[in-house]
Design an enzyme around this catalytic site. Structure first.
Site, PDB file in Angstrom:
ATOM      1  N   GLY A 119      89.535  69.889  81.594  1.00 11.27           N
ATOM      2  CA  GLY A 119      89.972  71.276  81.824  1.00 11.27           C
ATOM      3  C   GLY A 119      89.645  71.836  83.195  1.00 11.27           C
ATOM      4  N   ASP A 164      82.729  78.986  76.053  1.00 11.49           N
ATOM      5  CA  ASP A 164      83.204  79.617  74.825  1.00 11.49           C
ATOM      6  C   ASP A 164      82.035  79.663  73.843  1.00 11.49           C
ATOM      7  OD1 ASP A 164      84.720  80.527  72.692  1.00 11.49           O
ATOM      8  OD2 ASP A 164      85.854  78.700  72.420  1.00 11.49           O
ATOM      9  N   THR A 196      79.683  72.706  74.542  1.00 13.81           N
ATOM     10  CA  THR A 196      79.953  71.724  75.588  1.00 13.81           C
ATOM     11  C   THR A 196      78.863  71.769  76.656  1.00 13.81           C
ATOM     12  OG1 THR A 196      82.306  72.043  75.226  1.00 13.81           O
ATOM     13  CG2 THR A 196      81.668  70.920  77.242  1.00 13.81           C
ATOM     14  N   LEU A 197      78.583  72.952  77.153  1.00 13.72           N
ATOM     15  CA  LEU A 197      77.629  73.040  78.260  1.00 13.72           C
ATOM     16  C   LEU A 197      76.199  72.773  77.803  1.00 13.72           C
ATOM     17  CD1 LEU A 197      79.119  75.898  80.428  1.00 13.72           C
ATOM     18  CD2 LEU A 197      78.898  73.476  80.982  1.00 13.72           C
ATOM     19  N   LYS A 228      83.929  83.615  77.743  1.00 12.46           N
ATOM     20  CA  LYS A 228      84.247  84.554  76.662  1.00 12.46           C
ATOM     21  C   LYS A 228      82.954  85.261  76.304  1.00 12.46           C
ATOM     22  CE  LYS A 228      88.203  82.003  74.958  1.00 12.46           C
ATOM     23  NZ  LYS A 228      88.761  81.140  73.905  1.00 12.46           N
TER      24      LYS A 228
HETATM   25  P1  5GP Z   1      82.640  75.536  74.061  1.00 15.65           P
HETATM   26  O1  5GP Z   1      82.010  74.189  73.848  1.00 15.65           O
HETATM   27  O2  5GP Z   1      81.898  76.436  75.010  1.00 15.65           O
HETATM   28  O3  5GP Z   1      82.965  76.218  72.768  1.00 15.65           O
HETATM   29  O4  5GP Z   1      84.069  75.280  74.639  1.00 15.65           O
HETATM   30  C1  5GP Z   1      84.244  74.714  75.809  1.00 15.65           C
HETATM   31  C2  5GP Z   1      85.531  73.947  75.865  1.00 15.65           C
HETATM   32  O5  5GP Z   1      86.460  74.295  74.831  1.00 15.65           O
HETATM   33  C3  5GP Z   1      86.187  74.318  77.156  1.00 15.65           C
HETATM   34  O6  5GP Z   1      85.713  73.507  78.196  1.00 15.65           O
HETATM   35  C4  5GP Z   1      87.644  74.110  76.828  1.00 15.65           C
HETATM   36  O7  5GP Z   1      87.975  72.771  77.050  1.00 15.65           O
HETATM   37  C5  5GP Z   1      87.747  74.454  75.353  1.00 15.65           C
HETATM   38  N1  5GP Z   1      88.156  75.866  75.178  1.00 15.65           N
HETATM   39  C6  5GP Z   1      87.417  76.910  74.766  1.00 15.65           C
HETATM   40  N2  5GP Z   1      88.128  78.054  74.760  1.00 15.65           N
HETATM   41  C7  5GP Z   1      89.372  77.708  75.193  1.00 15.65           C
HETATM   42  C8  5GP Z   1      90.581  78.467  75.433  1.00 15.65           C
HETATM   43  O8  5GP Z   1      90.706  79.683  75.268  1.00 15.65           O
HETATM   44  N3  5GP Z   1      91.649  77.742  75.892  1.00 15.65           N
HETATM   45  C9  5GP Z   1      91.591  76.403  76.102  1.00 15.65           C
HETATM   46  N4  5GP Z   1      92.701  75.810  76.546  1.00 15.65           N
HETATM   47  N5  5GP Z   1      90.471  75.664  75.912  1.00 15.65           N
HETATM   48  C10 5GP Z   1      89.368  76.326  75.457  1.00 15.65           C
HETATM   49 MG    MG Z   2      86.381  71.819  78.974  1.00 15.18          MG
END
Ligand code: 5GP
Ligand code: MG
Length: 193
Positions: free
Chosen positions: A58, A117, A121-122, A145
């Protein structure tokens, strides 16, 4: 860069699927330049030997724009983390698909990701990289977010805080499409519900 916006004749054009543009390309461009300045100021002399670690896939467009605004030498270390398998909003399963290919011991490391989000992931990326003994570890995300981002997962550099809607474009995908859309936009909901 506004390459294709006015070219006609294609029936799979992306804008048909975009409900509205949330952050337009010129705003992204300005903010990326500001972020690069913030990053340069924070690192100062520590920029020597910096390793940038993009979280694939991404972050690819953001990465390409950001690093070309940074004036110092750097290495790029690649690792692949995946969460979404085709669907937009479901699932919190985060996996390391491909491990880092550069030695970061005693190096300053800047992780670049598209969006913070849930933070899963991080959190994984930070702990994976911390185990390798970097001199410092910071994170830069294009989007956050804010309502959802947990307090324990920090991003030192943030492009934009956004509401909790599913966005695509500028590297962000839905089912591996729309990464090449130049703005950040919200898909028409009927496409994924
Ligand atoms: P987390 O692990 O913080 O929930 O999400 C991180 C990953 O989820 C981001 O790097 C991305 O790849 C995906 N992601 C989270 N929210 C979105 C969104 O609104 N749109 C898209 N396309 N990917 C998202
Ligand atoms: Mg990502």
């Amino acid at each position: 860069m506004d390459c294709y916006a006015s070219w006609g004749g294609y029936n799979d054009r992306m804008e048909r699927d975009i409900a509205y543009i949330l952050i337009a390309r010129d705003r992204i461009e300005r903010r990326v330049r500001e972020l690069a300045r913030e990053i340069s100021e924070v690192y100062g002399d520590d920029s020597q030997g910096l390793v940038i670690v993009p979280v694939l896939s991404g972050s690819i467009i953001f990465l390409a724009d950001l690093i070309r605004c940074l004036p110092f030498k750097m290495k790029i270390g690649l690792m692949t983390i995946s969460r979404y398998r085709g669907t937009s909003t479901s699932g919190g399963d985060t996996r390391l698909i491909q491990d880092l290919n550069v030695d970061i011991r005693n190096r300053h490391v800047l992780v670049v990701d598209d969006i913070l989000d849930t933070g899963n992931t991080l959190r994984l990326v930070r702990s994976q990289l911390q185990q390798r003994g970097p001199a410092s570890l910071r994170v830069c995300v294009l989007l956050r977010k804010l309502a959802k981002a947990p307090k324990d997962v920090l991003a030192e550099f943030v492009g934009f805080d956004i509401d909790d809607s599913f966005v695509v474009g500028y590297g962000l995908d839905y089912a591996d499409h729309y990464r090449n859309w130049p703005d950040i936009g919200v898909l028409r909901p009927e496409l994924y519900t």
